[in-house]
Design an enzyme around this catalytic site. Structure first.
Site, short mmCIF file in Angstrom:
data_model
loop_
_atom_site.label_atom_id
_atom_site.label_comp_id
_atom_site.label_asym_id
_atom_site.label_seq_id
_atom_site.Cartn_x
_atom_site.Cartn_y
_atom_site.Cartn_z
N ASP A 1 -9.08 1.56 5.10
CA ASP A 1 -9.57 0.31 5.67
C ASP A 1 -10.38 -0.40 4.60
OD1 ASP A 1 -9.53 -1.45 7.79
OD2 ASP A 1 -11.40 -0.73 8.64
N LYS B 1 0.83 -1.20 0.00
CA LYS B 1 0.00 0.00 0.00
C LYS B 1 0.87 1.25 0.00
CE LYS B 1 -3.64 -1.92 2.90
NZ LYS B 1 -4.34 -1.61 4.15
N PHE C 1 -3.42 -11.57 -2.55
CA PHE C 1 -3.37 -11.89 -1.13
C PHE C 1 -4.81 -11.93 -0.60
CE2 PHE C 1 -4.37 -7.76 0.86
CZ PHE C 1 -4.34 -6.95 -0.27
P1 ITT Z 1 -3.30 -2.00 7.56
O1 ITT Z 1 -1.98 -2.39 8.13
O2 ITT Z 1 -3.16 -0.91 6.55
O3 ITT Z 1 -4.38 -1.71 8.59
P2 ITT Z 1 -4.70 -4.50 7.02
O4 ITT Z 1 -3.86 -5.73 7.02
O5 ITT Z 1 -5.65 -4.27 8.17
O6 ITT Z 1 -3.77 -3.25 6.67
P3 ITT Z 1 -6.92 -4.01 5.17
O7 ITT Z 1 -7.63 -3.21 6.19
O8 ITT Z 1 -6.62 -3.34 3.86
O9 ITT Z 1 -5.55 -4.64 5.69
O10 ITT Z 1 -7.75 -5.30 4.81
C1 ITT Z 1 -8.44 -6.12 5.74
C2 ITT Z 1 -8.41 -7.55 5.24
O11 ITT Z 1 -9.17 -7.60 4.01
C3 ITT Z 1 -7.00 -8.03 4.91
O12 ITT Z 1 -6.46 -8.74 5.97
C4 ITT Z 1 -7.24 -8.96 3.71
O13 ITT Z 1 -7.49 -10.27 4.17
C5 ITT Z 1 -8.50 -8.41 3.05
N1 ITT Z 1 -8.15 -7.64 1.86
C6 ITT Z 1 -7.89 -6.30 1.79
N2 ITT Z 1 -7.65 -5.91 0.53
C7 ITT Z 1 -7.75 -7.04 -0.22
C8 ITT Z 1 -7.59 -7.31 -1.60
O14 ITT Z 1 -7.26 -6.35 -2.46
N3 ITT Z 1 -7.76 -8.57 -2.03
C9 ITT Z 1 -8.09 -9.56 -1.17
N4 ITT Z 1 -8.23 -9.40 0.14
C10 ITT Z 1 -8.07 -8.15 0.63
#
Ligand code: ITT
Length: 195
Positions: free
Chosen positions: A68, A13, A151
């Site tokens: 988020d 990101k 992912f």
């Molecule tokens: P931060 O450190 O930025 O908080 P995070 O791991 O909490 O990142 P997100 O809030 O973006 O990640 O996403 C929450 C979950 O949603 C993440 O653990 C993934 O399993 C899923 N996810 C997010 N974006 C995705 C994508 O583009 N494709 C598939 N799964 C996704």
């Protein structure tokens, strides 16, 4: 123009957001290592992005950008939604979360497996003002994982416009053209360009 500090420590990101923002003339600072992560206690993506951004404004004095993302499945009344990252429990892996979701959809037919990814991006400014944008991607949840790119839930999510492929069967470039996150980023560019 201005300086933004990024709330995310996720390297994928950071690269994507830094490129877009620097093109707009924004100076981008990485998340300071000594600022603790906030608990994502809200029941909405907007609420959690705001918690993350506000905490970082207070800690640094700079405008802060937080995002988020969640996967919302119609037949599960929007679950896993805001709990997507920890659907199979605290510390769950992507594979655990995928397995948990599929186990709840075993008897559900393909035409009833509609879902959407939603990304919310919030910029919080030191004067208390906010810019909030979102991006969405519609699709269905497949019965089995397919593909090796991406992912999270990519291996079971089939976008409506993908010709039947899961997101994990699309190259990163193909995913980037349609993804919820890139749509939110494009909406952010419009919002910042107009401000
Ligand atoms: P931060 O450190 O930025 O908080 P995070 O791991 O909490 O990142 P997100 O809030 O973006 O990640 O996403 C929450 C979950 O949603 C993440 O653990 C993934 O399993 C899923 N996810 C997010 N974006 C995705 C994508 O583009 N494709 C598939 N799964 C996704």
């Amino acid at each position: 123009m201005s300086t933004f500090v990024l709330a995310t420590a996720n390297p994928h990101k950071v690269v994507e957001l830094r490129a877009v923002l620097e093109d707009l003339g924004v100076t981008v600072l990485d998340r300071p290592r000594d600022v603790p992560e906030v608990d994502e206690t809200s029941d909405s993506l907007e609420g959690n992005a705001l918690l993350k951004a506000r905490a970082l404004v207070e800690a640094t004095g700079y405008a802060a950008l937080a995002d988020d993302t969640g996967l919302f499945v119609d037949v599960l009344e929007g679950r896993p939604g805001v709990y997507s990252a920890r659907y199979a429990g605290e510390g769950a892996s992507d594979a655990d979360n995928v397995e948990q979701l599929l186990s709840e959809l075993v008897d559900v037919r393909l035409d009833e497996r509609g879902a959407r990814f939603v990304t919310v991006i919030t910029v919080a400014y030191p004067d208390g003002s906010l810019t909030v944008v979102r991006g969405e991607l519609e699709g269905v949840i497949d019965h089995h994982p397919r593909g090796h790119y991406g992912f999270g839930y990519d291996s079971i999510f089939v976008p409506l416009e993908s010709g039947g492929r899961t997101l994990a069967q699309m190259t990163p470039q193909e995913k980037n053209v349609i993804s919820h996150r890139s749509r939110a980023v494009r909406n952010l560019i419009v919002a910042l360009s107009n401000s």
